[in-house]
Design a protein around this motif. Structure first.
Motif, PDB file in Angstrom:
ATOM      1  N   PHE A 226     -25.253 -15.490  -4.482  1.00  0.00           N
ATOM      2  CA  PHE A 226     -26.133 -14.389  -3.866  1.00  0.00           C
ATOM      3  C   PHE A 226     -26.997 -13.539  -5.061  1.00  0.00           C
ATOM      4  O   PHE A 226     -28.091 -13.464  -4.962  1.00  0.00           O
ATOM      5  CB  PHE A 226     -25.313 -13.199  -3.361  1.00  0.00           C
ATOM      6  N   ALA A 227     -26.362 -13.447  -6.230  1.00  0.00           N
ATOM      7  CA  ALA A 227     -27.121 -12.760  -7.112  1.00  0.00           C
ATOM      8  C   ALA A 227     -28.086 -13.682  -8.068  1.00  0.00           C
ATOM      9  O   ALA A 227     -29.397 -13.520  -8.332  1.00  0.00           O
ATOM     10  CB  ALA A 227     -26.013 -12.122  -8.282  1.00  0.00           C
ATOM     11  N   GLY A 228     -27.798 -15.009  -8.060  1.00  0.00           N
ATOM     12  CA  GLY A 228     -28.603 -16.024  -8.755  1.00  0.00           C
ATOM     13  C   GLY A 228     -29.577 -16.397  -8.011  1.00  0.00           C
ATOM     14  O   GLY A 228     -30.673 -16.221  -8.586  1.00  0.00           O
ATOM     15  N   VAL A 229     -29.683 -16.235  -6.714  1.00  0.00           N
ATOM     16  CA  VAL A 229     -30.826 -16.584  -5.765  1.00  0.00           C
ATOM     17  C   VAL A 229     -31.717 -15.291  -5.901  1.00  0.00           C
ATOM     18  O   VAL A 229     -33.122 -15.385  -5.798  1.00  0.00           O
ATOM     19  CB  VAL A 229     -30.538 -17.001  -4.284  1.00  0.00           C
ATOM     20  N   THR A 230     -31.111 -14.180  -5.701  1.00  0.00           N
ATOM     21  CA  THR A 230     -31.862 -12.893  -5.630  1.00  0.00           C
ATOM     22  C   THR A 230     -32.561 -12.688  -6.982  1.00  0.00           C
ATOM     23  O   THR A 230     -33.817 -12.416  -7.014  1.00  0.00           O
ATOM     24  CB  THR A 230     -30.891 -11.751  -5.489  1.00  0.00           C
ATOM     25  N   LEU A 231     -32.096 -12.979  -8.134  1.00  0.00           N
ATOM     26  CA  LEU A 231     -32.548 -12.934  -9.416  1.00  0.00           C
ATOM     27  C   LEU A 231     -33.468 -13.864  -9.717  1.00  0.00           C
ATOM     28  O   LEU A 231     -34.705 -13.566 -10.305  1.00  0.00           O
ATOM     29  CB  LEU A 231     -31.726 -12.838 -10.573  1.00  0.00           C
TER      30      LEU A 231
END
Length: 391
Positions: free
Chosen positions: A120-125
């Protein structure tokens, strides 16, 4: 295998490990469709159109239906797609709740939620890497994931464990109650067996002595015929008492009423068929007893038949003790909707010699016996003196 069978097999696979009732199945389908519509509608608001909307809606429906069978995988996939598809936010909350309660093992659950957070964090960033303040973006992403995924997962896991614990405590409590009843039943059985043994050893011995001595006395040549007849009555009464004692001891030991013994005269027969034997024994003992029957005779229920016998037996015993020599009338009335036993004892011609030995519980026991078979017992003074009892 036809199409309907394949559909049922597939739905059973989705619903595992529990079987769903019809209402639950309909609810799951409706929930999946609502999530699909929300995802497609949100995508359309952001400018999506055509096949993309259909793909997003179908993906939300499929992930919603698969969240029970593959909670960890669906959690990771949903977490990776949510930053790209804003309509997946409600689905992420539902998947987090489902994964929290369905991933077996705390370590495995922690690992799957960590993988989902990283995705979730990787795709968001990656989607917003060109923007300024990436750490602020990471902080907001973390807080968002905690609020929408981790908190529902923890709440679901706590609720499930609490429910499982309560269910286990209820089963344990039921088991303890059953064991306590079993122990109490065994204690009652041991006490009944002890009482039965005491009755057999004490009363049986005394009754056997009475029977032996009266038997020997009955053949004594010095007795008059009247005395020999009276001794015979005593011997018959002692034999009958021994039969009844064996019957009571059997009930106390086994808890099951044994068939009543029957002799040639029918004295020990139970029920209305044995009332004639009771009356005959009373006449042999020197009492004037009249037995009448009214109405069309019919078989009675076993409990009611036995209660009628005991009522007559107790009434005759009371008449012997309290009004020796008085005339007694026994009437059996077969009425259309009931059966009535009426015993009337006239006033005693002479007072009873000495103090009358009585347990004081005879009428109380008869009233309870009659109540258990849906009847009642009335007892009291009769007109013109004497005593009247009916049940």
């Amino acid at each position: 295998m036809d199409v309907s069978s394949k559909i049922r097999a597939g739905w059973t696979w989705l619903a595992a490990p529990e079987l769903w009732p019809g209402r639950r199945t309909a609810g799951e389908v409706v929930l999946a469709l609502v999530l699909g519509i929300m995802a497609a509608g949100s995508e359309e608001l952001l400018g999506g159109e055509g096949p993309r909307l259909a793909v997003v809606g179908i993906a939300a429906v499929v992930l919603s239906l698969l969240r029970r069978r593959m909670p960890g995988t669906v959690l990771a996939v949903t977490a990776a797609l949510t930053p790209l598809l804003s309509g997946f936010a409600p689905l992420l909350m539902l998947v987090g709740w489902s994964a929290g309660r369905r991933i077996v093992g705390a370590g495995r659950a922690l690992a799957m939620f960590s993988v989902a957070f990283v995705l979730f964090a990787g795709v968001t960033l990656q989607d917003s890497w060109s923007q300024q303040a990436p750490m602020t973006r990471l902080l907001l992403t973390t807080l968002y994931f905690l609020a929408t995924t981790v908190v529902p997962g923890l709440a679901s896991r706590y609720w499930t464990q609490r429910r499982t614990l309560l269910h286990a405590l209820q089963e344990r409590n039921a088991q303890l109650l059953w064991e306590r009843e079993l122990v109490a039943g065994q204690a009652r059985l041991r006490e009944r067996q002890r009482i039965a043994q005491d009755m057999h050893d004490s009363l049986g011995h005394q009754l056997a002595l009475i029977s032996v001595h009266t038997g020997a006395l009955e053949v004594d040549p010095e007795l008059t015929p009247r005395q020999r007849e009276a001794v015979g009555v005593l011997r018959g009464a002692s034999v009958t008492a021994m039969h009844e004692l064996r019957e009571v001891v059997g009930i106390l030991r086994d808890g099951v009423e044994a068939p009543a013994p029957v002799d040639d005269s029918g004295r020990v027969r139970r029920g209305t068929a044995g009332i004639g034997g009771l009356v005959e024994s009373a006449r042999t003992a020197g009492n004037t007893v009249e037995l009448r029957s009214a109405g069309e005779e019919r078989p009675l229920a076993a409990a009611a038949d036995h209660a009628a016998y005991r009522i007559v037996q107790e009434a005759l015993t009371n008449a012997y003790k309290h009004a020796p020599g008085a005339s007694i009338s026994v009437e059996l009335r077969y009425e259309p909707d009931s059966f009535v036993v009426e015993i009337v004892s006239a006033a005693a011609p002479t007072p009873a010699p000495g103090e009358v030995v009585s347990g004081g519980q005879g009428l109380t026991g008869l009233r309870e016996r009659a109540r258990l078979v849906g009847g009642m017992v009335h007892a009291g003074p009769a007109d013109g003196g004497g005593f009247r009892g009916a049940g």
